[in-house]
Enzyme design. Structure first.
Site, PDB file in Angstrom:
ATOM      1  CD  GLU A 165      -2.814  -1.287   2.422  1.00 26.06           C
ATOM      2  OE1 GLU A 165      -2.710  -0.429   3.314  1.00 26.06           O
ATOM      3  OE2 GLU A 165      -3.682  -2.180   2.448  1.00 26.06           O
ATOM      4  CG  ASN A 206      -0.291  -6.979  -1.621  1.00 31.33           C
ATOM      5  OD1 ASN A 206      -0.813  -7.616  -2.524  1.00 31.33           O
ATOM      6  ND2 ASN A 206      -0.796  -6.930  -0.394  1.00 31.33           N
ATOM      7  CG  HIS A 242      -9.551  -6.256   0.714  1.00 29.45           C
ATOM      8  ND1 HIS A 242      -9.795  -7.399   1.450  1.00 29.45           N
ATOM      9  CD2 HIS A 242      -8.235  -5.976   0.889  1.00 29.45           C
ATOM     10  CE1 HIS A 242      -8.680  -7.777   2.053  1.00 29.45           C
ATOM     11  NE2 HIS A 242      -7.715  -6.935   1.732  1.00 29.45           N
ATOM     12  CD  GLU A 271      -4.249  -8.238   1.656  1.00 30.38           C
ATOM     13  OE1 GLU A 271      -5.161  -7.555   2.160  1.00 30.38           O
ATOM     14  OE2 GLU A 271      -3.048  -7.954   1.783  1.00 30.38           O
ATOM     15  CG  ASP A 273     -12.332  -9.675   1.855  1.00 30.04           C
ATOM     16  OD1 ASP A 273     -12.191  -8.721   1.069  1.00 30.04           O
ATOM     17  OD2 ASP A 273     -12.068  -9.584   3.076  1.00 30.04           O
TER      18      ASP A 273
HETATM   19  C1  XIL Z   1      -6.077  -6.769   8.296  1.00 26.28           C
HETATM   20  C2  XIL Z   1      -6.361  -7.996   9.167  1.00 26.28           C
HETATM   21  O1  XIL Z   1      -7.238  -8.838   8.469  1.00 26.28           O
HETATM   22  C3  XIL Z   1      -6.954  -7.579  10.480  1.00 26.28           C
HETATM   23  O2  XIL Z   1      -7.078  -8.696  11.349  1.00 26.28           O
HETATM   24  C4  XIL Z   1      -6.073  -6.502  11.145  1.00 26.28           C
HETATM   25  O3  XIL Z   1      -6.692  -6.050  12.321  1.00 26.28           O
HETATM   26  C5  XIL Z   1      -5.854  -5.350  10.197  1.00 26.28           C
HETATM   27  O4  XIL Z   1      -5.297  -5.820   8.976  1.00 26.28           O
HETATM   28  N1  XIL Z   1      -4.830  -4.983   3.694  1.00 26.28           N
HETATM   29  C6  XIL Z   1      -3.799  -5.757   4.136  1.00 26.28           C
HETATM   30  C7  XIL Z   1      -4.000  -6.662   5.284  1.00 26.28           C
HETATM   31  O5  XIL Z   1      -2.723  -5.762   3.518  1.00 26.28           O
HETATM   32  O6  XIL Z   1      -2.848  -6.834   6.041  1.00 26.28           O
HETATM   33  C8  XIL Z   1      -5.124  -6.198   6.163  1.00 26.28           C
HETATM   34  O7  XIL Z   1      -5.364  -7.190   7.158  1.00 26.28           O
HETATM   35  C9  XIL Z   1      -6.361  -5.930   5.339  1.00 26.28           C
HETATM   36  C10 XIL Z   1      -6.123  -4.859   4.321  1.00 26.28           C
END
Ligand code: XIL
Length: 353
Positions: A165, A206, A242, A271, A273
């Site tokens: 990020e 990422n 996400h 990641e 979802d």
């Molecule tokens: C999130 C986790 O899922 C949570 O448990 C934590 O409290 C905060 O981070 N982007 C990312 C991940 O790269 O590391 C994040 O994970 C979600 C967003």
């Protein structure tokens, strides 16, 4: 005819086609029974984020994880605040537990993440803030952190999210402590240090919203081009993925993936979802299923896309309700580990064209 005899007659009447007798590459007459089998058929890695407490304490969680996934990412256990909560005091127990479970279950690992602006230990952020850690020292701290962590798991981690990020939504570089104190060169440094510590690990940049956000996409492409021009070891692009069904599916995603692939990068969905505004309805679950299916299909349409990782696999343990007000139900299995339509939608996906 009696029903049984009728059924037998019908079965015998169906000719066995040569294709199903001798399945060639790309022919999968039998649908996969779980995600691991699907991954094998599609020749990709299907992974999940892992919550270590659940892995330790919940047999159902552990069994499901190890049955369904051939790739894993620590949801939190490899973040800086987890591995070095006090300066110079490393706590590897959780990260080690993930690596050991993966070894036993033949899962490959994505290391997440070496450099981020979130989940940094307080000693680090406060030290930078009050000036007790100056820029020179900060750079040394970062180098030591990356070197120590990558070395510890040398040969055990397939791919590292080296930087996470680093671009803002408007396409500018993120105003993190890294940029403001070390200058933009910190990104190249991070990749070089990681590569030195484990020359075989694939090194990724990422980010989120990279599926559709044009300014972010352009800046990230430029970062990659610049690193490549400087011969900095960067090997992959991670799309966090996400998504939410209240927004349109990012219809251009496959093209965006291809643009990064054209720079010579491996592509991963890191990641995935798909959240929804609660309550859950059958219609929303159907839309969600479609988003999951499209994400996998988009990945498969790009040769360089080799991994699709979901950010948790049961609604019982998902970051979404805690982070997005009134939203949830973002994963493939419900709170009781029962498969949702999205799970079946993934299983139905056929191989690369
Ligand atoms: C999130 C986790 O899922 C949570 O448990 C934590 O409290 C905060 O981070 N982007 C990312 C991940 O790269 O590391 C994040 O994970 C979600 C967003």
């Amino acid at each position: 005819m009696k029903p049984l005899i009728l059924a037998l007659a019908l079965v015998l009447a169906v000719p066995v086609s040569p294709a199903s007798a001798h399945p060639g590459p790309g022919h999968h007459p039998r649908p996969a029974k779980d995600l691991r089998q699907l991954a094998q058929q599609l020749h990709i890695k299907i992974g999940s984020a892992v919550d270590i407490a659940s892995l330790r304490d919940e047999p159902m969680y552990r069994t499901t994880l190890n049955r369904e996934f051939n790739h894993v990412t620590a949801e939190n256990a490899m973040k800086w605040e987890s591995v070095e909560p006090e300066r110079g005091v490393y706590t590897w127990d959780d990260a080690d537990a993930l690596v050991e479970n993966a070894r036993r279950n033949h899962q490959q690992i994505r290391g997440h993440t070496l450099l981020w602006h979130n989940q940094l230990p307080a000693w680090l952020t406060s030290g930078v803030e009050d000036g007790s850690i100056d820029a020179t020292e900060l750079r040394e701290i970062l180098r030591d952190h990356i070197t120590t962590q990558v070395r510890r798991y040398k040969g055990k981690i397939r791919a590292w999210d080296v930087v996470n990020e680093v671009v803002e939504e408007d396409g500018s570089m993120r105003q993190s402590i890294w940029l403001t104190h070390l200058g933009p060169g910190y990104i190249a440094d991070a990749f070089r240090w990681a590569h030195k510590a484990d020359p075989h690990a694939k090194l990724f940049i990422n980010d989120y919203n990279l599926e559709w956000n044009a300014p972010k996409i352009e800046t990230t492409l430029n970062i990659v081009k610049d690193l490549k021009a400087k011969r900095v070891p960067i090997h992959g692009i991670g799309f966090q993925g996400h998504l939410g069904i209240q927004y349109d599916y990012p219809g251009d995603w496959a093209n965006v993936m291809q643009r990064f692939a054209d720079l010579g990068l491996e592509v991963a969905v890191t990641e995935l979802d798909v959240r929804m505004v609660l309550p859950v309805t059958p219609e929303k679950l159907a839309t969600q299923a479609d988003y999951y299916r499209r994400a996998l299909t988009d990945c498969l349409s790009v040769r360089a896309c080799r991994e699709l990782t979901v950010w948790g696999f049961t609604d019982l343990h998902s970051w979404v309700p805690g982070w997005f007000d009134g939203e949830g139900a973002a994963t493939l299995l419900d709170e009781n580990y029962a498969p949702k339509p999205a799970y079946g939608a993934l299983l139905s996906v056929k191989g690369r064209k």
